[in-house]
Design an enzyme around this catalytic site. Structure first.
Site, PDB file in Angstrom:
ATOM      1  N   SER A  12      -4.791  -0.848  14.369  1.00 30.10           N
ATOM      2  CA  SER A  12      -5.549   0.351  14.737  1.00 30.10           C
ATOM      3  C   SER A  12      -6.181   0.152  16.101  1.00 30.10           C
ATOM      4  O   SER A  12      -6.617  -0.951  16.449  1.00 30.10           O
ATOM      5  CB  SER A  12      -6.637   0.630  13.705  1.00 30.10           C
ATOM      6  OG  SER A  12      -7.519   1.655  14.154  1.00 30.10           O
ATOM      7  N   TYR A  38     -14.252  -3.192   9.719  1.00 28.37           N
ATOM      8  CA  TYR A  38     -12.903  -2.642   9.882  1.00 28.37           C
ATOM      9  C   TYR A  38     -12.362  -2.967  11.281  1.00 28.37           C
ATOM     10  O   TYR A  38     -11.226  -3.434  11.430  1.00 28.37           O
ATOM     11  CB  TYR A  38     -12.930  -1.135   9.659  1.00 28.37           C
ATOM     12  CG  TYR A  38     -11.572  -0.481   9.726  1.00 28.37           C
ATOM     13  CD1 TYR A  38     -10.687  -0.548   8.655  1.00 28.37           C
ATOM     14  CD2 TYR A  38     -11.158   0.209  10.870  1.00 28.37           C
ATOM     15  CE1 TYR A  38      -9.435   0.045   8.713  1.00 28.37           C
ATOM     16  CE2 TYR A  38      -9.917   0.808  10.938  1.00 28.37           C
ATOM     17  CZ  TYR A  38      -9.058   0.728   9.863  1.00 28.37           C
ATOM     18  OH  TYR A  38      -7.816   1.314   9.939  1.00 28.37           O
ATOM     19  N   GLY A  61       1.804   4.532   3.643  1.00 28.20           N
ATOM     20  CA  GLY A  61       2.707   3.635   2.924  1.00 28.20           C
ATOM     21  C   GLY A  61       3.743   4.371   2.104  1.00 28.20           C
ATOM     22  O   GLY A  61       4.929   4.015   2.112  1.00 28.20           O
ATOM     23  N   SER A  96       0.367   5.840  -1.657  1.00 30.89           N
ATOM     24  CA  SER A  96      -0.083   7.097  -1.065  1.00 30.89           C
ATOM     25  C   SER A  96      -0.085   6.965   0.451  1.00 30.89           C
ATOM     26  O   SER A  96       0.182   5.882   0.998  1.00 30.89           O
ATOM     27  CB  SER A  96      -1.493   7.461  -1.559  1.00 30.89           C
ATOM     28  OG  SER A  96      -2.434   6.475  -1.156  1.00 30.89           O
ATOM     29  N   GLY A  97      -0.392   8.056   1.130  1.00 31.13           N
ATOM     30  CA  GLY A  97      -0.596   8.034   2.569  1.00 31.13           C
ATOM     31  C   GLY A  97       0.577   7.513   3.373  1.00 31.13           C
ATOM     32  O   GLY A  97       1.745   7.799   3.092  1.00 31.13           O
ATOM     33  N   GLY A 113       0.813  -1.215   0.000  1.00 34.34           N
ATOM     34  CA  GLY A 113       0.000   0.000   0.000  1.00 34.34           C
ATOM     35  C   GLY A 113       0.843   1.259   0.000  1.00 34.34           C
ATOM     36  O   GLY A 113       0.548   2.223   0.709  1.00 34.34           O
ATOM     37  N   ALA A 114       1.897   1.260  -0.820  1.00 41.59           N
ATOM     38  CA  ALA A 114       2.879   2.350  -0.780  1.00 41.59           C
ATOM     39  C   ALA A 114       2.633   3.426  -1.829  1.00 41.59           C
ATOM     40  O   ALA A 114       3.510   4.255  -2.079  1.00 41.59           O
ATOM     41  CB  ALA A 114       4.287   1.781  -0.946  1.00 41.59           C
TER      42      ALA A 114
END
Length: 288
Positions: A138, A164, A15, A12-13, A9-10
């Site tokens: 989380s 989630y 990552g 954006s954000g 997940g790199a």
């Protein structure tokens, strides 16, 4: 010799911030995204900051077990070892969506994918002197009292935030059970990370317009972290020489902390381990 890290997940954000920082430190970074275009775009973005960075683009839809296997094949064909696996990719969906294998998508990406990737990459991680697995979890795991083993897909009681939270409880339960079962110190250390409420687009993807608006408002609230701040603990755990012996803990702001009560249920963790292995068709610590 440069250490090698895979960041999922790199694009954006958190990552992307994680991959940028590790590249700047001289790590060889495998930059994962859902598509080749996104992975290549992320690589170009990182090279703007670190022109000499050693990067590999890799892509896979982490909701697909077949795609995950292909991703691992890509990585194995180009690398003899892996020092750090950062399971950063995550989603949450407003509506129930099933994968091709029949798994609820949020649970598949947030829980099953990190477990499957970690299992398939164990041989490469085992070739590292100090292998590490980092799972971005989380504090949302506090919102459920336990796993819905009678209906893991939440088919009869679906809500995006519930799915989630369940997936994030799965992260913590898995991390603790992993440490209890870890055969010896040659197997990777594992860390589950609470990044905090970070200003990312996670609440805008796969969600209704109303949930999208709510996320936009929430991420602008004071006290929210930037992606770089959200990535700081993962980066610390990937790079610090002081944490190799602190495997199996829950981390926030670069320090261990207590998770919420439901995550300490050993029976729940053992059931989740067995259910996960069955869903994936694996025995986790079998190096093949």
């Amino acid at each position: 010799m440069s250490k090698i890290a895979l960041v999922t997940g790199a694009s954006s954000g958190i990552g992307l911030a994680t991959a940028q920082d590790l590249a700047a430190r001289g790590y060889k970074v495998i930059v994962h995204a859902r598509s080749a275009d996104k992975a290549n775009t992320a690589v170009r973005t990182i090279l703007q900051r670190s022109p000499t960075a050693d990067l590999q683009a890799a892509f896979a839809d982490l909701s697909s077990l077949g795609d995950i296997r292909q991703l691992v094949d890509q990585i194995r064909s180009r690398n003899k070892r892996l020092d750090v696996l950062i399971n950063n990719a995550g989603v949450w969906n407003s509506k129930l969506e099933l994968t091709a294998e029949g798994h609820e998508k949020t649970f598949a990406v947030n829980h099953l994918a990190p477990v499957y990737l970690s299992h398939l990459l164990l041989p490469l991680l085992h070739a590292s002197a100090e292998p590490r697995i980092i799972i971005v979890g989380s504090d949302s795991h506090k919102q459920v009292k336990g796993m819905a083993f009678d209906d893991v897909n939440l088919t009869n009681n679906y809500h995006g935030l519930r799915s989630y939270a369940q997936s994030k409880l799965g992260n913590v339960l898995f991390g603790y059970e992993y440490e209890r079962r870890r055969p010896d110190e040659h197997f990777p250390a594992v860390y589950v990370v609470q990044p905090g409420l970070v200003q990312t687009d996670i609440g805008l993807k796969g969600n209704t317009w109303l949930h999208g608006i709510a996320w936009k408002v929430r991420r602008r609230m004071s006290g929210n972290k930037s992606p770089a701040e959200g990535a700081a603990t993962s980066i610390y755990l990937a790079t610090s020489p002081d944490v190799q012996g602190q495997s199996g803990l829950y981390w926030d702001d670069s320090a261990p902390k207590k998770s919420y009560s439901s995550s300490y249920d050993r029976d729940e963790a053992q059931i989740l381990w067995s259910v996960t292995e069955e869903m994936l068709g694996i025995e986790f610590f079998d190096l093949g």
